[in-house]
Design an enzyme around this catalytic site. Structure first.
Site, mmCIF file in Angstrom:
data_model
loop_
_atom_site.group_PDB
_atom_site.id
_atom_site.type_symbol
_atom_site.label_atom_id
_atom_site.label_comp_id
_atom_site.label_asym_id
_atom_site.label_seq_id
_atom_site.Cartn_x
_atom_site.Cartn_y
_atom_site.Cartn_z
ATOM 1 N N GLU A 127 -1.303 -51.981 -4.843
ATOM 2 C CA GLU A 127 -0.766 -50.766 -5.458
ATOM 3 C C GLU A 127 -1.101 -49.520 -4.650
ATOM 4 O OE1 GLU A 127 -1.737 -50.234 -9.610
ATOM 5 O OE2 GLU A 127 -0.154 -51.593 -10.249
ATOM 6 N N LYS A 164 10.049 -51.341 -15.568
ATOM 7 C CA LYS A 164 9.921 -50.886 -16.967
ATOM 8 C C LYS A 164 11.217 -50.223 -17.415
ATOM 9 C CE LYS A 164 5.002 -49.880 -16.471
ATOM 10 N NZ LYS A 164 4.013 -48.815 -16.386
ATOM 11 N N HIS A 210 -6.120 -77.280 1.170
ATOM 12 C CA HIS A 210 -5.257 -78.445 0.947
ATOM 13 C C HIS A 210 -3.880 -78.028 0.433
ATOM 14 C CE1 HIS A 210 -8.607 -81.352 1.480
ATOM 15 N NE2 HIS A 210 -9.294 -80.253 1.227
HETATM 16 O O1 PA5 Z 1 -3.686 -49.228 -11.537
HETATM 17 C C1 PA5 Z 1 -2.908 -48.854 -12.401
HETATM 18 O O2 PA5 Z 1 -2.718 -47.668 -12.658
HETATM 19 C C2 PA5 Z 1 -2.133 -49.854 -13.236
HETATM 20 O O3 PA5 Z 1 -2.301 -51.147 -12.810
HETATM 21 C C3 PA5 Z 1 -2.598 -49.753 -14.686
HETATM 22 O O4 PA5 Z 1 -3.956 -50.014 -14.761
HETATM 23 C C4 PA5 Z 1 -1.812 -50.708 -15.584
HETATM 24 O O5 PA5 Z 1 -0.440 -50.495 -15.439
HETATM 25 C C5 PA5 Z 1 -2.199 -50.507 -17.045
HETATM 26 O O6 PA5 Z 1 -1.968 -49.198 -17.428
HETATM 27 P P1 PA5 Z 1 -2.584 -48.594 -18.741
HETATM 28 O O7 PA5 Z 1 -4.054 -48.597 -18.618
HETATM 29 O O8 PA5 Z 1 -2.015 -47.213 -18.824
HETATM 30 O O9 PA5 Z 1 -2.123 -49.456 -19.893
#
Ligand code: PA5
Length: 448
Positions: free
Chosen positions: A289, A424, A310
């Site tokens: 990310e 989303k 493996h």
């Molecule tokens: O790193 C991030 O921002 C995302 O992976 C969030 O942690 C994930 O989408 C969950 O979001 P939230 O804590 O708002 O539910």
């Protein structure tokens, strides 16, 4: 006490030294930008000095909440996804007995996870498992609106109230969310749940040392003070005033970028201890990310060896030469077990009879490393003295600091994730969420 240690000599032959030194020479400037909050994504630097800023009172409060849940509950369900899930899961998988459920031992509730998928079967089976048990819920969502988490929480809250009563539910539901915004905050305030705040300036994937990670780990009976102490030690070792060449985070970041520049587009994080599987999952989210954007970024993958030797071993040894590996190598295992001798020796294993299992594992590791380097796979190695709270804390902070430096070297904003919104939007359009009318119409036309 030893610290985790990075070695990169098996990566050097694969990069241009000038390119590596060029990246390393940027560290001073980038560290300064992080410290002065002048880099890209500067609103999300709350993790930078988080370990050293956590007070004993704060940890005591988390431990007190955990203790109350431990007294009341046989099971605690942690609802969350992404950064609101993987850190706690990583610690619990690493520290729990493989066959004893996620917890420190008898007397501690089992911790199970939900809200990280939208599988009807998963949630059905979870409800079946919880049926007849005293269970609490930790609802973790920074935005407070994440669909996966919200669906699970709605279901679990309903089930908890119906089966254990409203008072029990109120006592044993804890929300970890934004200070003011989001549905999780509103509901917690309305119902009177105990809450913890995820600071505005800490992004999800950098939040493991906030209550997001600390509360579930404390509930399971593990030592959060040690986790934080390990991270604080790494904060010191990887600080801006440590010369770049001696700074593990800087060296790892510079070598990753030099390897990327040399055409190594995939990094596999490798363990030889399946307990670390979820540490690798946490790392994948952190690096994926943070760096995968603007058409750039090393693809972070992970393997559990020797299991995956493996399955993926063939590709790694002889597939396209665009891959490098970083091995997390555990120096000292927590238990001792030797290979027995056998009078008949039908399996031919008597040549290693009497040896520790770990010695064989270490030879598998060394042999694989040499074979991979010979096969054109650059190798970096992180030595972890032992799998415990302290060294997991070190790993967390080391990887976070290196990720920030590495992303900035790459020229991206390591602290945003604009790409995760696209699925989303489509999902909401397909589900006819109010406010998405135009998108619903457009997506239906596309599918006709
Ligand atoms: O790193 C991030 O921002 C995302 O992976 C969030 O942690 C994930 O989408 C969950 O979001 P939230 O804590 O708002 O539910």
């Amino acid at each position: 006490m030893d610290n985790i240690k990075l070695t990169i000599e098996n990566a050097f032959p694969f990069v241009d030294e000038n390119v590596y030194n060029g990246f390393l020479s940027k560290v001073g400037q980038l560290s300064e930008e992080l410290e002065s909050a002048t880099c890209a994504g500067s609103d999300f630097l709350g993790w930078l000095h988080l370990p050293s800023s956590l007070t004993k009172e704060f940890l005591d409060d988390i431990n007190a909440t955990a203790e109350a849940m431990r007294r009341d509950c046989e099971v605690v369900v942690v609802a969350g996804i992404g950064g609101s899930y993987l850190g706690a899961k990583a610690v619990l998988e690493a520290l729990s007995d493989t066959f004893g459920g996620l917890r420190a031992g008898d007397g501690c509730p089992r911790v199970v996870f939900a809200g990280n998928n939208i599988s009807e079967d998963y949630l059905f089976e979870l409800k079946e498992y919880l049926s007849g048990k005293r269970f609490g819920i930790i609802n973790i969502s920074k935005s407070g609106t994440t669909t996966e988490t919200a669906i699970s929480f709605r279901l679990l809250k309903d089930f908890c109230e119906a089966s254990l009563g409203k008072d029990f539910a109120r006592r044993n539901i804890v929300a970890v969310t934004d200070a003011r915004r989001g549905a999780a905050r509103q509901m917690a305030d309305k119902e009177g749940y105990k809450t913890y705040v995820i600071p505005d300036n800490v992004g999800g994937r950098f939040s493991v040392l906030t209550p997001v990670g600390l509360l579930p780990v404390a509930v399971a009976g593990f030592d959060i003070a040690q986790l934080v102490a390990g991270a604080a030690e790494m904060e010191r070792c990887c600080a801006a005033d440590v010369p770049a060449g001696d700074n593990m985070a800087a060296v790892y970041a510079a070598m990753r970028n030099a390897l990327y520049a040399a055409g190594k587009k995939i990094e596999i994080l490798v363990n030889y201890n399946p307990k670390l599987h979820y540490v690798m999952e946490w790392w994948k989210q952190l690096y994926g990310e943070s760096e995968g954007k603007d058409g750039k970024g090393i693809f972070p993958a992970s393997v559990d060896f020797s299991t995956d030797l493996h399955s993926m071993g063939q590709w790694i040894q002889q597939g396209e030469r665009t891959i490098f590996e970083t091995v997390v190598s555990v120096c000292k295992v927590n238990h001792e077990l030797r290979i027995p001798s056998d009078a008949e020796n039908l399996d031919g294993l008597n040549f290693i009879a009497g040896k520790r299992i770990d010695e064989v594992n270490k030879m598998a590791e060394l042999g694989t490393r040499l074979a991979h380097v010979d096969g054109g796979v650059p190798n970096m190695r992180i030595e972890m003295p032992q799998v415990n709270e302290y060294y997991i804390g070190q790993l967390f902070y080391f990887f976070e600091k290196a990720c920030a430096l590495s992303g900035l070297m790459l020229g991206v904003n390591p602290f945003n994730q604009p790409g995760v919104e696209d699925y989303k939007k489509n999902m909401f359009a397909l589900l006819d969420k109010p406010g998405y009318e135009k998108e619903s119409q457009a997506i239906r036309q596309r599918l006709d």
